[in-house]
Design a protein around this motif. Structure first.
Motif: not given
Length: 199
Positions: A15-17, A63-64, A81-82, A90-91
Motif C-alpha cells: 500500500w502506498a500513500s 496511511g493512518a 507495519e507503517v 502527521g504528514g
C-alpha cells in the motif's frame, strides 16, 4: 539516515500513500481490488487467507486511514507495519509543540481541520470515532473561512483537535488499527521476489 533492516512482507501487494511513486502501479490496484472484494467490516477467514503482513508507507492521513481500513477488512490476524520518514505521524497534518514558561503550546503546521463527508460510511465511521474518543470536536462550517479547498454541504463534518493537535487524530487511527509504526525510517527499495514483496 537510519540503516534499514530488510523485511519481507507476505501481503500480495504493498500500500502506498499519495506522495509515493508506488501509488499508481499495479501493486496498489491489486491490493485495492483485494480489499474491495471483501465485505466491509468482515474479516477474511483463515481458510481462504494465510497469515499476512502489510506494509504501509507513510503515517499521514492516507496511511493512518489505510491502516484502519486494512484492519477492519482483513481482521486481527494480519500484521500491519507503517514506515514514516518523519519523527512522528502527521504528514501534512503535523503539529509542533514547545514548552513556554511552564506551559506546552502547540501549533498545527499543516491542516487545522479535518473535513469528512458524513454521507460516506467509512468517513462517518472515522469522524464518529474521533469525536467519541474526545480527540476531535465538530466545528460548524459557518464559522470557518470559505476557502476553495474546504468542501461545503450538509453532509460534511469539520473536526478540530481538542487537547492535542490534529495529528493526534492520526495517532488514534494507528492505535485503533493495531499498527506497528516505525518513525525516521525510509524505504530504499521495494522489490517482488518469488511472489513476496521485500522492502
Amino acid at each position: 539516515a537510519r540503516a534499514l533492516q530488510p523485511c519481507t512482507y507476505h501481503a500480495p501487494t504493498p500500500w502506498a500513500s499519495p506522495g509515493s511513486p508506488l501509488r499508481r502501479g499495479p501493486a496498489l490496484r491489486a491490493l485495492r481490488s483485494k480489499l474491495q472484494g471483501q465485505r466491509p467490516g468482515r474479516a477474511a477467514s483463515s481458510s481462504t487467507m494465510a497469515p499476512q503482513k502489510v506494509l504501509i508507507i507513510g503515517a499521514g492521513a492516507t496511511g493512518a486511514c489505510a491502516a484502519l481500513r486494512v484492519r477492519r477488512t482483513m481482521g486481527r490476524d494480519v500484521s500491519i507495519e507503517v514506515w514514516e520518514k518523519a519523527r512522528g505521524p502527521g504528514g501534512r497534518m503535523s503539529t509542533n509543540r514547545q514548552e513556554l514558561n511552564g506551559t506546552t503550546v502547540r501549533a498545527d503546521m499543516g491542516a487545522q481541520y479535518l473535513s469528512l463527508d458524513g454521507a460516506d460510511p467509512d468517513c462517518a465511521e472515522v469522524a464518529d470515532l474521533l469525536v467519541k474518543e474526545g480527540v476531535c470536536a465538530d466545528v460548524p462550517g459557518a464559522v470557518l473561512s470559505a476557502t476553495p479547498e474546504r468542501p461545503s454541504g450538509k453532509t460534511w463534518r469539520h473536526l478540530a483537535g481538542q487537547n492535542g493537535g490534529v495529528n493526534d487524530a492520526l495517532k488514534l487511527l494507528l492505535e485503533q488499527a493495531g499498527a506497528e509504526a516505525h518513525y525516521e525510517k525510509r524505504v530504499a527499495s521495494l522489490d517482488e521476489q518469488q511472489g513476496r514483496w521485500r522492502a
